[in-house]
Scaffold this active site. Structure first.
Site, PDB file in Angstrom:
ATOM      1  CD1 TRP A   1     -40.811 -50.157  52.188  1.00  0.00           C
ATOM      2  CD2 TRP A   1     -40.968 -51.679  53.813  1.00  0.00           C
ATOM      3  NE1 TRP A   1     -41.466 -49.565  53.252  1.00  0.00           N
ATOM      4  CE2 TRP A   1     -41.575 -50.481  54.262  1.00  0.00           C
ATOM      5  CE3 TRP A   1     -40.945 -52.766  54.678  1.00  0.00           C
ATOM      6  CZ2 TRP A   1     -42.158 -50.352  55.521  1.00  0.00           C
ATOM      7  CZ3 TRP A   1     -41.515 -52.648  55.941  1.00  0.00           C
ATOM      8  CH2 TRP A   1     -42.111 -51.457  56.351  1.00  0.00           C
ATOM      9  CG  ASP A   2     -35.139 -52.719  48.107  1.00  0.00           C
ATOM     10  OD1 ASP A   2     -36.018 -53.324  47.477  1.00  0.00           O
ATOM     11  OD2 ASP A   2     -34.611 -51.671  47.690  1.00  0.00           O
ATOM     12  CB  VAL A   3     -33.307 -54.666  54.296  1.00  0.00           C
ATOM     13  CG1 VAL A   3     -32.704 -55.571  55.362  1.00  0.00           C
ATOM     14  CG2 VAL A   3     -32.260 -53.685  53.776  1.00  0.00           C
TER      15      VAL A   3
END
Length: 429
Positions: A175-177
């Site tokens: 989700w960060d990516v």
């Protein structure tokens, strides 16, 4: 050829964002990744950090010298400015940097709303065409990180082997990516709107929304609402035939047969056509049907597993190379790094980079290929490495003013700038 020579030889096609200046006030993964993605496409990204560096500069994994490999990985090619944001004078410097720069400036990436005078509402008073891109944890502005978002999405309940009952988080901060790339898309869309209309925009993206949107877009939410809830499947590929197999010498491969052509070629390569045909007759099914292959995956997988258990990895690879089957061997990161010479030869994405505090290692440039060209990796900046350069060139500060700011502890350098010489240029009382 030296790194500088290679970078100088890069084609302008690989830097379509040259001339764009972005001020980044961020930390950890998503927003720094967004800034680096833009920097690799030619934007001048100025990373603002507190004196001594941000907390994420020490994040694991780290090199033997203590340098964060994560920080170095997602901050390549940026310029770094160290400033005391707790001081009004420090925030004023950053504000002037944001609102200045003419048509190439007025763009911000941030994952913090700590300072009211650096928010979108405050900054657009001086720069109405401001493009302000803000990452939050939750839509309401609350905090969240990738692994807490993972817990809410349902994906950890599907990760792991069949029969496992506990949640399993993904080691990849997906989700960060994804959020970092959404930030990039949002920024470029807002900047495009500004070019067309002269109007600025605030872009807000919540990490939690990125995860929920993905779960919805890929059908996971709808599946839970209108069909039988999905269960853990280990390494079986959901809805088709695919799984991992162990070879006679203890190695493993991943095999996926998405189409009828793939499936028939897999059976032919492993001499399983007759055995699977007999199984199909006994069950009264047609394994050319993808649904049937998935429903009977355990039996089919068991038959094929026997073949791989009788053949070594080399023998399996030799057979699969001549079949129209999707497959790959499993490799660890150590295996991958050990193949450095092969990677450098076969993949122009990767180059050897000499990062201070890390040493020479394989590093990627941008995976985006523009008209046959892509950018090469560049080193990540030291704390405050470009503070003097930025304040001189972008804000027109004199040596005297820089020396005063250093004396007052408003700005910091990486220790390579001769602040004593700056102070010596000031008029004596």
């Amino acid at each position: 050829m030296t790194d500088d020579e290679r970078h100088a030889s890069e084609q302008p096609q690989s830097e379509p964002l040259r001339g764009m200046r972005i001020v980044e006030m961020s930390s950890y993964v998503a927003s720094p990744l967004s800034g680096m993605t833009l920097a690799q496409l030619g934007a001048d990204v100025i990373r603002i950090e507190p004196l001594g560096g941000a907390a994420d500069r020490t994040r694991w994994p780290r090199s033997q010298s203590g340098t964060s490999l994560l920080w170095s990985g997602v901050n390549k090619g940026k310029r770094a400015m160290a400033v005391d944001l707790s001081s009004e004078r420090g925030r004023e410097l950053v504000e002037n940097l944001i609102v200045g720069g003419g048509p190439r400036g007025g763009i911000v990436i941030s994952n913090s709303e700590r300072y009211p005078d650096l928010t979108y509402d405050a900054l657009r008073v001086r720069r109405p065409d401001l493009v302000h891109v803000q990452l939050t944890g939750r839509r309401d502005g609350g905090t969240a990180v990738d692994f807490t978002v993972q817990a809410k999405t349902g994906f950890p309940q599907l990760n792991g082997p069949e029969g496992w009952t506990q949640p399993v988080n993904n080691v990849l901060p997906a989700w960060d990516v994804a959020a970092g790339l959404y930030l990039t898309i949002g920024l470029l869309a807002a900047e495009r709107h500004r070019l067309l209309t002269g109007e600025g925009q605030q872009v807000r993206i919540a990490l939690e929304d990125v995860a929920m949107a993905t779960a919805g877009n890929l059908g996971y939410l709808a599946e839970a609402q209108v069909t039988t809830p999905r269960e853990r499947g280990g390494n079986y590929v959901y809805g088709t035939f695919g799984r991992d197999f162990e070879t006679a010498d203890g190695e493993r491969l991943m095999i996926v047969a998405l189409t009828v052509r793939h499936w028939r070629d897999l059976l032919g390569a492993t001499d399983m056509t007759d055995a699977v045909s007999a199984l199909a007759t006994a069950l009264g099914v047609d394994f050319d049907d993808e649904d049937e292959r998935y429903r009977h995956r355990a039996m089919l997988g068991g038959l094929l597993a026997g073949w791989f258990e009788r053949h070594t990895l080399a023998e399996s690879e030799a057979v699969l190379r001549h079949a129209r089957v999707l497959w790959s061997t499993y490799q660890s990161f150590t295996d991958l790094a050990a193949d450095g010479a092969l990677l450098l030869r076969d993949n122009p994405l990767l180059s050897e980079l000499d990062q201070p505090g890390v040493g020479r290692h394989l590093a990627p440039g941008s995976p985006v290929v523009m008209d046959g060209h892509q950018s090469l990796p560049k080193v990540s900046p030291r704390v405050g490495q470009h503070t003097e350069e930025i304040l001189r060139a972008e804000l027109g500060l004199s040596a005297t003013e820089l020396g005063e700011l250093i004396d007052l502890g408003i700005i910091g350098t990486d220790g390579l700038v001769d602040s004593g010489a700056l102070r010596a240029t000031r008029p004596h009382a």
